[in-house]
Design a protein around this motif. Sequence first.
Motif, PDB file in Angstrom:
ATOM      1  N   LEU A  44       0.828  -1.209   0.000  1.00 55.98           N
ATOM      2  CA  LEU A  44       0.000   0.000   0.000  1.00 55.98           C
ATOM      3  C   LEU A  44       0.859   1.255   0.000  1.00 55.98           C
ATOM      4  O   LEU A  44       0.526   2.255  -0.657  1.00 55.98           O
ATOM      5  CB  LEU A  44      -0.935  -0.006   1.220  1.00 55.98           C
ATOM      6  CG  LEU A  44      -2.058  -1.050   1.200  1.00 55.98           C
ATOM      7  CD1 LEU A  44      -2.844  -1.010   2.505  1.00 55.98           C
ATOM      8  CD2 LEU A  44      -2.985  -0.840   0.009  1.00 55.98           C
ATOM      9  N   ARG A  45       1.983   1.222   0.728  1.00 55.30           N
ATOM     10  CA  ARG A  45       2.900   2.374   0.712  1.00 55.30           C
ATOM     11  C   ARG A  45       3.473   2.580  -0.686  1.00 55.30           C
ATOM     12  O   ARG A  45       3.639   3.720  -1.143  1.00 55.30           O
ATOM     13  CB  ARG A  45       4.015   2.171   1.731  1.00 55.30           C
ATOM     14  CG  ARG A  45       3.611   2.455   3.172  1.00 55.30           C
ATOM     15  CD  ARG A  45       4.823   2.576   4.089  1.00 55.30           C
ATOM     16  NE  ARG A  45       5.535   1.313   4.210  1.00 55.30           N
ATOM     17  CZ  ARG A  45       5.278   0.401   5.152  1.00 55.30           C
ATOM     18  NH1 ARG A  45       4.317   0.615   6.042  1.00 55.30           N
ATOM     19  NH2 ARG A  45       5.976  -0.723   5.216  1.00 55.30           N
ATOM     20  N   GLN A  48       1.004   4.345  -2.867  1.00 57.90           N
ATOM     21  CA  GLN A  48       0.973   5.779  -2.587  1.00 57.90           C
ATOM     22  C   GLN A  48       2.172   6.479  -3.207  1.00 57.90           C
ATOM     23  O   GLN A  48       2.045   7.581  -3.764  1.00 57.90           O
ATOM     24  CB  GLN A  48       0.946   6.017  -1.076  1.00 57.90           C
ATOM     25  CG  GLN A  48      -0.370   5.617  -0.421  1.00 57.90           C
ATOM     26  CD  GLN A  48      -0.413   6.029   1.036  1.00 57.90           C
ATOM     27  OE1 GLN A  48      -0.399   7.214   1.356  1.00 57.90           O
ATOM     28  NE2 GLN A  48      -0.479   5.053   1.923  1.00 57.90           N
ATOM     29  N   THR A  49       3.351   5.860  -3.101  1.00 61.03           N
ATOM     30  CA  THR A  49       4.549   6.451  -3.701  1.00 61.03           C
ATOM     31  C   THR A  49       4.363   6.627  -5.197  1.00 61.03           C
ATOM     32  O   THR A  49       4.811   7.622  -5.781  1.00 61.03           O
ATOM     33  CB  THR A  49       5.780   5.565  -3.428  1.00 61.03           C
ATOM     34  OG1 THR A  49       6.006   5.503  -2.019  1.00 61.03           O
ATOM     35  CG2 THR A  49       7.021   6.123  -4.102  1.00 61.03           C
ATOM     36  N   GLY A  51       1.678   7.278  -6.615  1.00 57.61           N
ATOM     37  CA  GLY A  51       0.640   8.268  -6.868  1.00 57.61           C
ATOM     38  C   GLY A  51      -0.703   7.671  -7.247  1.00 57.61           C
ATOM     39  O   GLY A  51      -1.587   8.381  -7.730  1.00 57.61           O
ATOM     40  N   THR A  53      -2.751   5.941  -5.045  1.00 58.67           N
ATOM     41  CA  THR A  53      -3.691   6.006  -3.929  1.00 58.67           C
ATOM     42  C   THR A  53      -3.259   7.061  -2.926  1.00 58.67           C
ATOM     43  O   THR A  53      -2.130   7.557  -2.955  1.00 58.67           O
ATOM     44  CB  THR A  53      -3.787   4.651  -3.197  1.00 58.67           C
ATOM     45  OG1 THR A  53      -2.497   4.338  -2.630  1.00 58.67           O
ATOM     46  CG2 THR A  53      -4.226   3.542  -4.139  1.00 58.67           C
ATOM     47  N   VAL A  54      -4.163   7.358  -2.018  1.00 57.96           N
ATOM     48  CA  VAL A  54      -3.857   8.214  -0.889  1.00 57.96           C
ATOM     49  C   VAL A  54      -4.518   7.619   0.343  1.00 57.96           C
ATOM     50  O   VAL A  54      -5.631   7.091   0.257  1.00 57.96           O
ATOM     51  CB  VAL A  54      -4.343   9.665  -1.122  1.00 57.96           C
ATOM     52  CG1 VAL A  54      -5.857   9.724  -1.248  1.00 57.96           C
ATOM     53  CG2 VAL A  54      -3.852  10.592  -0.020  1.00 57.96           C
ATOM     54  N   SER A  55      -3.823   7.668   1.458  1.00 56.04           N
ATOM     55  CA  SER A  55      -4.367   7.136   2.711  1.00 56.04           C
ATOM     56  C   SER A  55      -4.923   8.285   3.535  1.00 56.04           C
ATOM     57  O   SER A  55      -4.232   9.285   3.761  1.00 56.04           O
ATOM     58  CB  SER A  55      -3.268   6.411   3.489  1.00 56.04           C
ATOM     59  OG  SER A  55      -3.774   5.935   4.722  1.00 56.04           O
ATOM     60  N   ARG A  56      -6.165   8.150   3.969  1.00 60.75           N
ATOM     61  CA  ARG A  56      -6.811   9.177   4.791  1.00 60.75           C
ATOM     62  C   ARG A  56      -7.075   8.591   6.164  1.00 60.75           C
ATOM     63  O   ARG A  56      -7.818   7.618   6.290  1.00 60.75           O
ATOM     64  CB  ARG A  56      -8.106   9.649   4.126  1.00 60.75           C
ATOM     65  CG  ARG A  56      -7.856  10.339   2.798  1.00 60.75           C
ATOM     66  CD  ARG A  56      -9.111  10.601   2.008  1.00 60.75           C
ATOM     67  NE  ARG A  56      -8.789  11.203   0.712  1.00 60.75           N
ATOM     68  CZ  ARG A  56      -9.595  11.180  -0.336  1.00 60.75           C
ATOM     69  NH1 ARG A  56     -10.777  10.581  -0.259  1.00 60.75           N
ATOM     70  NH2 ARG A  56      -9.222  11.751  -1.476  1.00 60.75           N
ATOM     71  N   THR A  61      -7.973   3.833   2.417  1.00 58.93           N
ATOM     72  CA  THR A  61      -7.132   4.131   1.260  1.00 58.93           C
ATOM     73  C   THR A  61      -8.008   4.320   0.036  1.00 58.93           C
ATOM     74  O   THR A  61      -8.855   3.477  -0.278  1.00 58.93           O
ATOM     75  CB  THR A  61      -6.128   2.985   1.009  1.00 58.93           C
ATOM     76  OG1 THR A  61      -5.281   2.848   2.146  1.00 58.93           O
ATOM     77  CG2 THR A  61      -5.277   3.264  -0.221  1.00 58.93           C
TER      78      THR A  61
END
Length: 229
Positions: A44-45, A48-49, A51, A53-56, A61
């Motif tokens: 998951l990280r 995000q790296t 671009g 996804t974003v974790s809120r 996610t």
Amino acid sequence: MEAVLGHLRGAIERGEYAVGDKLPSEAELCRRLEVSRPVLREALRALQTMGLTVSRTGKGTFVVSAGPVADPTFGDYTASDLMEVRRHVEIPVAGYAAARRTPEDLDHLTHLLDRMEHERDTTVWVAMDTLFHLAVAQAAQNPVFRRVIEEIRDALAHQSAFLDGLGGRREQSDREHRAIVEALVDGSAPDATEAMTHHLDRVGTTLAAIVRPGRTDHADTPTEDGAQA
């Protein structure tokens, strides 16, 4: 982790998870993919790296893009900004280190590299990777160089973990580090700058292959003359 990332990335790029969709919970993904939570979180990280996804916090996610960004972010800096600074700093630093290194510097670098080549724990290896680049800067005998590397140390660690996890960079990186140390031992500034240039070239090439698989252009990797290749 690569298999989990490949599965989730493929699902996003195929539209199975559309932009704006929330991914299933970590517990659900672990159950579906039959993996541990640490493995899932690493994947998951990486999403995000890239671009995707974003974790809120407290919400989950969410998908924010159907394809990876061309310029991922490591810590506080984008990959292109990080690579540009590394080329303008670490290549000449390697030359200075070859001319100015002390026996203590060489002992420290050799010992550190020996440990890296036998280390199997990714987290420990990544930490030593950043220490290696700090040690080369220290060997240049200019505190400003070390301060610059200290500033980007967190970003270097993020980048190193990303490239090792997805690009299998560890053994290749160890060989490149060995070439740098051998040049420092020989006291050859040209060989040291060439070895560091090759090391950063390979970092850029691996990053491009991960972010844009199947493409052969290296638009985000600066060449020796400063242009983007």
